[in-house]
Write a protein that holds these residues in place. Structure first.
Motif, short mmCIF file in Angstrom:
data_model
loop_
_atom_site.label_atom_id
_atom_site.label_comp_id
_atom_site.label_asym_id
_atom_site.label_seq_id
_atom_site.Cartn_x
_atom_site.Cartn_y
_atom_site.Cartn_z
N MET A 1 0.84 -1.18 0.00
CA MET A 1 0.00 0.00 0.00
C MET A 1 0.89 1.25 0.00
N ILE A 2 0.59 2.19 -0.85
CA ILE A 2 1.36 3.43 -0.94
C ILE A 2 0.69 4.48 -0.06
N LYS A 3 1.45 5.08 0.80
CA LYS A 3 0.95 6.12 1.69
C LYS A 3 1.65 7.43 1.37
N SER A 4 1.14 8.52 1.94
CA SER A 4 1.76 9.80 1.64
C SER A 4 1.75 10.78 2.80
N ASN A 5 1.57 10.34 4.04
CA ASN A 5 1.56 11.23 5.17
C ASN A 5 3.00 11.52 5.58
N CYS A 6 3.52 12.65 5.17
CA CYS A 6 4.92 12.98 5.43
C CYS A 6 5.21 13.18 6.91
N LEU A 36 4.82 16.27 -7.26
CA LEU A 36 4.57 17.71 -7.28
C LEU A 36 3.35 18.10 -8.10
N THR A 37 3.06 17.33 -9.15
CA THR A 37 1.91 17.65 -9.99
C THR A 37 0.62 17.01 -9.50
N GLY A 38 0.73 16.13 -8.52
CA GLY A 38 -0.46 15.49 -7.97
C GLY A 38 -0.92 14.28 -8.75
N ASN A 39 -0.10 13.77 -9.67
CA ASN A 39 -0.48 12.61 -10.48
C ASN A 39 -0.17 11.28 -9.81
N ALA A 40 0.35 11.32 -8.61
CA ALA A 40 0.66 10.09 -7.88
C ALA A 40 -0.38 9.87 -6.80
N ARG A 41 -0.70 8.59 -6.53
CA ARG A 41 -1.65 8.27 -5.46
C ARG A 41 -1.04 8.51 -4.10
N GLY A 42 0.25 8.41 -4.00
CA GLY A 42 0.97 8.58 -2.76
C GLY A 42 2.45 8.44 -2.99
#
Length: 59
Positions: A1-6, A36-42
């Motif tokens: 699972m890919i997360k993105s909470n820095c 940076l462009t928001g094209n990644a899910r996380g």
């Protein structure tokens, strides 16, 4: 699972000189552009800074 909470990522490091947090992961240019462009899910480099995760897994 890919997360993105820095805030909970092990690569989120505080710089005392300017008082800000920075991501210190060595990512390539394509991944940086997607984030940076928001094209990644996380963030594909996310690693939790929870040092007790292994212990809880063993229980």
């Amino acid at each position: 699972m890919i997360k993105s909470n820095c805030d909970t990522c092990v690569y989120n490091v505080y710089d005392e000189d300017d008082g800000q947090y920075y991501c210190e992961v060595d990512m390539d240019e394509d991944d940086a552009a997607r984030l940076l462009t928001g094209n990644a899910r996380g963030c594909p480099y996310y690693q939790t800074d929870d040092e007790y995760a292994v212990v809880r897994h063993q229980m």
